[in-house]
Design an enzyme around this catalytic site. Structure first.
Site, PDB file in Angstrom:
ATOM      1  N   SER A 210       0.765  -1.104   0.086  1.00 64.11           N
ATOM      2  CA  SER A 210      -0.006  -0.093   0.011  1.00 64.11           C
ATOM      3  C   SER A 210       0.948   1.174   0.004  1.00 64.11           C
ATOM      4  CB  SER A 210      -0.931   0.115   1.161  1.00 64.11           C
ATOM      5  OG  SER A 210      -1.901   0.911   0.990  1.00 64.11           O
ATOM      6  N   ASN A 211       0.391   2.370   0.498  1.00 71.64           N
ATOM      7  CA  ASN A 211       1.285   3.726   0.566  1.00 71.64           C
ATOM      8  C   ASN A 211       0.709   4.586   1.502  1.00 71.64           C
ATOM      9  OD1 ASN A 211      -0.898   5.481  -0.581  1.00 71.64           O
ATOM     10  ND2 ASN A 211      -0.761   4.052  -2.299  1.00 71.64           N
ATOM     11  N   HIS A 212       1.219   5.837   1.821  1.00 68.50           N
ATOM     12  CA  HIS A 212       0.840   6.605   3.025  1.00 68.50           C
ATOM     13  C   HIS A 212      -0.361   7.445   2.777  1.00 68.50           C
ATOM     14  CE1 HIS A 212       4.652   5.226   4.794  1.00 68.50           C
ATOM     15  NE2 HIS A 212       5.210   5.837   3.695  1.00 68.50           N
ATOM     16  N   ALA A 277      -4.207   7.413  -4.086  1.00 63.43           N
ATOM     17  CA  ALA A 277      -2.734   6.993  -4.506  1.00 63.43           C
ATOM     18  C   ALA A 277      -2.984   5.628  -4.897  1.00 63.43           C
ATOM     19  CB  ALA A 277      -2.086   7.153  -3.336  1.00 63.43           C
TER      20      ALA A 277
END
Ligand code: PMT
Length: 397
Positions: A210-212, A277
């Site tokens: 995943s991402n932030h 995102a």
């Protein structure tokens, strides 16, 4: 009306500060998140411990923590807030606000605040009636500060007259009314899709890529569109945020789920804002059981996800399509490339190299880029960035 709103409660040195405890409870009880800023003198009237306990946040008094040097940023605080309420506001603080004096954290926060500001004056009747105080209040009114008028009654001095701070429930009602002031419904009859948050690409039942992204930027855009009267469908990756009022939310996990949810709905809309995102790669296969660790290293084979924005760009017709570019280098060139490739009307560039921009925080620093050029915006709250984006959408419609 106050649910989820960020309120700074400023407390100055007046006997009426005891009512700030009740006020804080009422605000928190109404669903607001409250951060308290006190002047040094206010601590003589009510303890920081009481206010920290009631607000569930540390109290801010000094510019920095003398024990570890940690800086209390009045700029960030001012940008975080939806409303700055100073209650009680003494004659001294009102005079300083009216003239721009900035000798404590409460006042520097006032000068940095871009949100509506309300003050509830509290003082003795003669001080309140004095020409100087009335002149300062008039000046503050002209500056856009909302004055919550004091009531008449018995004052701490024993005198009876005007100057008693308004009752906490009346102050809460005034703040709710201030925040409820409606934006013009300029987008009534329009329907927008907004993507927000991070996608989750499973590796096995336990792990994922995943991402932030927290979703804050996309949720702010959805909220702003809805407040201007648009019908909004928010396609949301995983976030901890609550759904903005009047917004239809569709939860998805993976990039593929987000792709399906967007493509299914895009045709019925007047446009989309692609703030999520989205993972560019996903595991080639998802293990059905937890992958056990072995002795050596391991590699996960990844395949490309489908580009949602590029697909909507192909199907765009005369709809409006707004993209985001999250960059760490060659910002302008990369953003312009995405603008063309994905057929965006304009793209919102944010760079991880700029302080206060990007993931998770309440602020962003963006540039709006279209075929005719680039407009750089200063550091501002994500909600304000959303206002600029929606203003540009309105211009393009
Ligand atoms: O959520 P926050 O914590 O508030 O953070 C906000 C943010 C940093 C996530 C946001 O401001 C932002 O920059 N969002 C876009 C992040 C991104 O993935 O950018 P990108 O440059 O990789 O993608 C370009 C555009 O294509 C974006 O509009 C993206 O949504 C879209 N895209 C990308 C890949 C893909 N498979 N499908 C897409 O639609």
């Amino acid at each position: 009306m106050l649910k989820g709103k960020h309120i700074i409660l400023g407390i100055t040195g007046s006997i009426a500060a005891y009512k700030s405890a009740v006020l804080c409870r009422l605000l928190v009880g109404a669903g607001a998140e409250v951060k308290v800023v006190m002047t040094p003198l206010a601590k003589q009237f009510i303890t920081p411990l009481t206010m920290a306990t009631l607000s569930k946040n540390p109290i801010l008094v000094d510019f920095f923590n003398p024990e570890n040097g940690e800086w209390n940023s009045h700029v960030k605080l001012g940008l975080w807030a939806d409303c700055y309420l100073i209650a009680p506001a003494t004659a001294n603080t009102l005079a300083k606000m009216a003239t721009g004096v900035a000798d404590n954290l409460l006042l520097t926060t006032y000068l940095s605040a871009r949100c509506p500001v309300a003050v509830a004056p509290a003082m003795d009747l003669d001080m309140y009636a004095h020409t100087a105080t009335q002149r300062n209040l008039e000046r503050l009114r002209e500056d856009g500060v909302h004055i919550i008028a004091p009531a008449a009654g018995e004052l701490a001095s024993g005198l009876v007259g005007n100057g008693r701070m308004a009752e906490p429930q009346d102050i809460v009602a005034a703040v709710a009314e201030l925040l409820a002031e409606k934006k013009k419904p300029t987008l009534t009859g329009k329907h927008f899709l907004v993507t927000a948050g991070a996608t989750i690409e499973p590796i096995d039942p336990v792990r994922y890529i995943s991402n932030h992204s927290s979703g804050k930027m996309g949720y702010a855009v959805a909220e702003e569109l809805a407040e201007r009267g648009a019908q909004v469908t928010l396609i949301s990756g995983r976030t901890a945020l609550t759904t903005p009022k009047g917004v239809e939310r569709v939860d998805v996990l993976s990039a593929e789920e987000m792709y399906q949810a967007c493509v299914e709905r895009f045709e019925q809309t007047d446009g989309a804002v692609m703030c999520a995102a989205v993972a560019d790669y996903t595991p080639q296969s998802v293990a059905s059981e937890k992958i056990k660790k072995g002795e050596g290293d391991m590699a996960i084979a990844l395949k490309r996800t489908r580009d949602i924005a590029a697909e909507l760009g192909q199907r765009k017709g005369n709809r409006i399509l707004v993209g985001f570019a999250m960059e760490t280098q060659n910002e302008q060139a990369n953003a312009e490339d995405k603008l063309r490739r994905k057929n965006f009307d304009f793209i919102v560039l944010n760079s991880l190299r700029v302080e206060g921009a990007g993931f998770r925080g309440d602020t962003n620093v963006v540039s709006l880029i279209d075929a005719t050029g680039r407009k750089d915006l200063p550091l501002m709250s994500k909600r304000e960035v959303a206002e600029h984006i929606v203003d540009k959408i309105e211009e393009s419609l």
